[in-house]
Enzyme design. Sequence first.
Site, short mmCIF file in Angstrom:
data_model
loop_
_atom_site.label_atom_id
_atom_site.label_comp_id
_atom_site.label_asym_id
_atom_site.label_seq_id
_atom_site.Cartn_x
_atom_site.Cartn_y
_atom_site.Cartn_z
N ARG A 21 0.85 -1.20 0.00
CA ARG A 21 0.00 0.00 0.00
C ARG A 21 0.87 1.24 0.00
NH1 ARG A 21 -2.74 1.26 4.54
NH2 ARG A 21 -4.05 2.78 3.51
N LYS A 68 4.51 -6.88 11.33
CA LYS A 68 3.69 -7.18 10.15
C LYS A 68 3.90 -8.61 9.65
CE LYS A 68 1.87 -5.31 6.08
NZ LYS A 68 1.27 -4.08 5.64
N ARG A 127 -0.72 4.88 13.00
CA ARG A 127 0.31 4.44 13.97
C ARG A 127 -0.37 4.26 15.31
NH1 ARG A 127 4.91 6.35 11.01
NH2 ARG A 127 4.26 5.51 9.02
C1 BTN Z 1 0.53 -3.93 2.16
O1 BTN Z 1 0.37 -4.35 3.30
O2 BTN Z 1 1.16 -2.88 1.95
C2 BTN Z 1 -0.03 -4.72 1.01
C3 BTN Z 1 0.87 -5.84 0.57
C4 BTN Z 1 0.29 -6.67 -0.56
C5 BTN Z 1 1.29 -7.62 -1.15
C6 BTN Z 1 0.66 -8.55 -2.15
S1 BTN Z 1 1.74 -9.86 -2.65
C7 BTN Z 1 0.61 -10.31 -3.91
C8 BTN Z 1 0.13 -9.01 -4.52
N1 BTN Z 1 1.06 -8.53 -5.53
C9 BTN Z 1 1.62 -7.39 -5.17
O3 BTN Z 1 2.47 -6.77 -5.86
N2 BTN Z 1 1.17 -6.97 -3.99
C10 BTN Z 1 0.20 -7.90 -3.45
#
Ligand code: BTN
Length: 319
Positions: free
Chosen positions: A116, A181, A316
């Site tokens: 994100r 995380k 946060r």
């Molecule tokens: C986050 O927490 O910031 C979101 C992470 C999402 C990661 C997944 S892995 C599969 C899909 N492909 C990506 O490039 N991102 C999501």
Amino acid sequence: MLNALADGRFHSGQALAETLGISRTAIWKQIHKLAETGVTVQSVPGRGYRLSEALELLSQEAIIAGLQPEVLGRLNGFQILLETDSTNDHLKARLHDPAAAGTVCLAEYQRLGRGRRGRVWQSPFGKNLYLSLLWRFPCGPASLQGLSLAVGIALIGALTQTGLTGAGIKWPNDILLEGSKLAGILIDMTGEAAGPTMAVIGIGINIAMPAATGDRIDQPWTELQQHIQGKVSRNQLAADVLNHVVPTLGRYEQWGLSAFLEQWQQLDLARNRMVRLLTPQGEVQGRAQGIDESGALIVNVDGLERRFSSGEISLRLNT
Ligand code: BTN
């Protein structure tokens, strides 16, 4: 090549060349290519090549074997890739093709995994889970604002099935364990205001992050394998994720986020805590008071109730 090496045992260059029907020079080149994706291949003169540890490669058959029949019935094909930029981007290419709805994409390695708010999602080869699902919703995008929260709840369900306890959600959709995380969700969508909407629901779960890759993550993180007994099967976990997420999409489509509010309360890590929100307009502090039916975070700021939609906001939790 990977299938041949996945058992973690030594294989001579000669034996690999014969099995794969290519020259020993071609084997050597492939080994170097693997190293570029983060796979450590040991080369010992006189014994051959082996992976530093055995790998469970993604397998469509194994995933399907773990799926509930009604979930399998709602899916529309699997794309299992050795490498790609991002499984979300791979499916985004089909966002305008309703016939592709229900496609699942998984990759062993993402060159440009996305998180994100423009963050990088570290995606080493064969270690974690990178899964995206293309889904069609009859409603417009505005009704899907809370979807990622519902998917977060589904993910906790899948993780609990592996034996994990104690995971929670930091609004809007960070899956945390003991403050670190563990998994994240990234949803890309496009649609008309009155519907339909096509969405790519991307899920990343850290399972066994190599230390060198973990060093590049800019926040406290953890990995599933550390917290459960027995070896995590990535194929079983992929099936568990789909078994929880697919019915959740159906429930969301029918009832919206209201069907999930009670579960949210149990898993909400911010509830009644002092929080800081980093918004494009600046920082806001207050006490988190849960979410509303659209998924907006309710925060009491100096006695006033304010609501924040996820978008570009980062939350946060104050200690
Ligand atoms: C986050 O927490 O910031 C979101 C992470 C999402 C990661 C997944 S892995 C599969 C899909 N492909 C990506 O490039 N991102 C999501």
